[in-house]
Write a protein that holds these residues in place. Structure first.
Motif: not given
Length: 505
Positions: A191-197, A231-234, A240-245, A262-268
């Motif tokens: 779960m990706t949850l918005a928590t204030k800032d 929203d977090l998804f690959s 290669k696989e990237h993760w977007v938030l 949006y942010f691009i990066g990695n999620f483990d």
């Protein structure tokens, strides 16, 4: 008996005709979009619970059935087989003793991790925020918490879980908008949850019991306002696989009010790490907010947003309804000068609404080109596609007989696109509405490709194959009847105009 049966038949036919007539009237009001989803009546905002199952795309959305301004939130429901033609269904989730039904997501629990399955029917599970107005009024900080509901008939009816809330509030005033995905390597829900800032990540084996994993964002991205609707998804790109938030922020968008970064990066499975050096925006227009992607669509990432802005959402001059969605868009990652950016383009099924295209090739514009004069029965609901041979200033002007105009263009000196709605029509409802909305050009190509989609009271510009996007609403007093291309010296390799059919009966 025969007379009675005949009379019954006549009454039934008259009722059916009346119903069809009313439906037409419902979607013929001033400013009513003709190929974007909007409810028949009343208030709409964030898209919620978007899931694909058995040939149908489900779109739930924030809805207030008693007014055209924001109020106690429900989850309304619509379905589509093609993402274009929508059927609005009865309200799915109503407020209850735990609170109003705020934003969230839905997943197909195909392995019955939740235990909600029955008689071989696997559940759809909705994960949403309960917003408790009584606790809020009492000055408590823990008035938002996460709950779930499940459906065994593909979203037609829902049962709220008796153990709600499944994630209690630790004392954060903004604790909402859960977006849940299945993380296969860890065999768990995330779960990706918005928590204030910022956002906080949680995990669960069964959608009922949640464990905190990590936080992200306190020192990253735009912080002009509260963070919402993550929203977090690959997504795959470059082998290669990237993760977007995705994270919506209000206020603090580039052109004021609401927007989605949006942010691009990695999620483990535990922690998200951004590789983005700068703040990136999914849409530089003013009217694409709180958007997220559908679940259960495989590698195809389909996005839809709320086509409005909290800066004026409660005051836009529609009467029967207020709010609509953007066109559904396919998201992809594209590389520009060693960095990745999200591109967004209308889904392919949008093309099924196109009428016969008028097309020109290799034309030069030295002053102006009246496109509407070259088209039979010009309509203000169309797609205009173009490709230039060089980079040069140009403007596309939509206008009517009262002097109102909307201008969409490119400025070479600043290397930016813009939508100018200063004189677009009714603007008095909000002081910041009448302005020029600017977007940086991301592509480094020596020519410009563009797709401009106009639907009565909305403009969506997809420039350079969706690398730079702008979405804006506008409210002309009369429909626009002229379409003109303005340029000092511009070579167009291709230019085409195609009217778009209405999706409503």
């Amino acid at each position: 008996m025969i007379k009675a049966a005949g009379l019954t038949f006549i009454v039934a036919v008259m009722a059916a005709c009346s119903s069809l007539k009313n439906n037409r009237q419902e979607y013929k009001e001033p400013y009513r979009l003709q190929f974007h989803f909007s409810p028949k009546a009343k208030w709409v905002n964030d898209p919620n619970g978007m899931v694909y199952l058995n040939g149908k795309y489900h779109l739930f959305f924030q809805y207030y059935p008693d007014s055209t301004v924001w109020g106690p939130m429900h989850w309304a429901h619509a379905v589509s087989k093609d993402l274009m033609h929508w059927e609005q269904l009865p309200i799915a989730l109503y407020p209850d003793s735990l609170g109003w039904i705020f934003s969230g997501s839905a997943v197909y629990d195909k392995d019955n991790t939740s235990g909600f399955a029955k008689d071989g029917k696997m559940p759809l599970v909705a994960i949403f925020t309960h917003h408790n107005p009584k606790l809020e009024k009492a000055g408590r900080k823990d008035f938002q918490y996460q709950s779930i509901a499940y459906s065994l008939d593909e979203g037609t009816t829902w049962t709220k879980y008796a153990g709600n809330p499944v994630l209690k509030n630790p004392g954060i005033t903004d604790f909402r908008d859960p977006k849940v995905i299945w993380y296969a390597p860890g065999k768990k829900w995330v779960m990706t949850l918005a928590t204030k800032d910022h956002v906080t990540f949680y995990s669960s084996p069964d959608l009922k019991n949640w464990t905190k994993e990590s936080e992200f964002g306190q020192q990253s991205g735009a912080h002009g306002g509260v963070w919402e609707c993550p929203d977090l998804f690959s997504i795959k790109a470059g082998g290669k696989e990237h993760w977007v938030l995705l994270v919506s922020v209000n206020p603090g968008a580039p052109n004021g009010g609401s927007g989605t970064q949006y942010f691009i990066g990695n999620f483990d499975g535990h922690t998200f790490t951004s590789t983005s050096a700068t703040t990136k925006w999914l849409d530089y227009g003013t009217d694409n907010y709180a958007g997220v992607t559908w679940s259960n669509t495989g590698d195809n990432r389909i996005f839809i947003g709320w086509m409005n802005n909290w800066q004026y959402a409660n005051r836009v001059p529609t009467q029967v309804w207020r709010g609509a969605t953007t066109l559904p868009r396919t998201l992809e990652l594209r590389e520009v000068d060693g960095a990745y950016f999200l591109s967004a383009m209308p889904v392919n099924t949008f093309n099924t609404l196109r009428q016969k295209e008028v097309r020109w090739q290799n034309i030069r514009v030295n002053d102006s080109l009246d496109i509407s004069a070259k088209v039979k029965n010009f309509k203000d609901k169309f797609v205009l596609q173009f490709k230039t041979t060089t980079l040069a200033d140009f403007a596309i002007k939509l206008s009517n007989t009262t002097g109102e105009q909307l201008i969409v263009g490119y400025d070479k000196q600043t290397n930016s696109y813009y939508i100018d709605r200063t004189k677009s029509g009714e603007t008095s409802f909000e002081t910041g509405f009448a302005k020029k909305i600017v977007a940086p050009r991301i592509s480094q190509s020596g020519n410009i490709t563009g797709k401009l989609v106009i639907d009565a009271a909305s403009a969506e510009l997809f420039a350079d194959d969706g690398l730079t996007n702008q979405t804006a609403v506008f409210f002309p007093g009369k429909p626009y009847t002229a379409l003109t291309l303005l340029a000092g010296n511009l070579n167009m390799e291709t230019l085409s105009y195609a009217p778009i059919n209405s999706i409503w009966p």
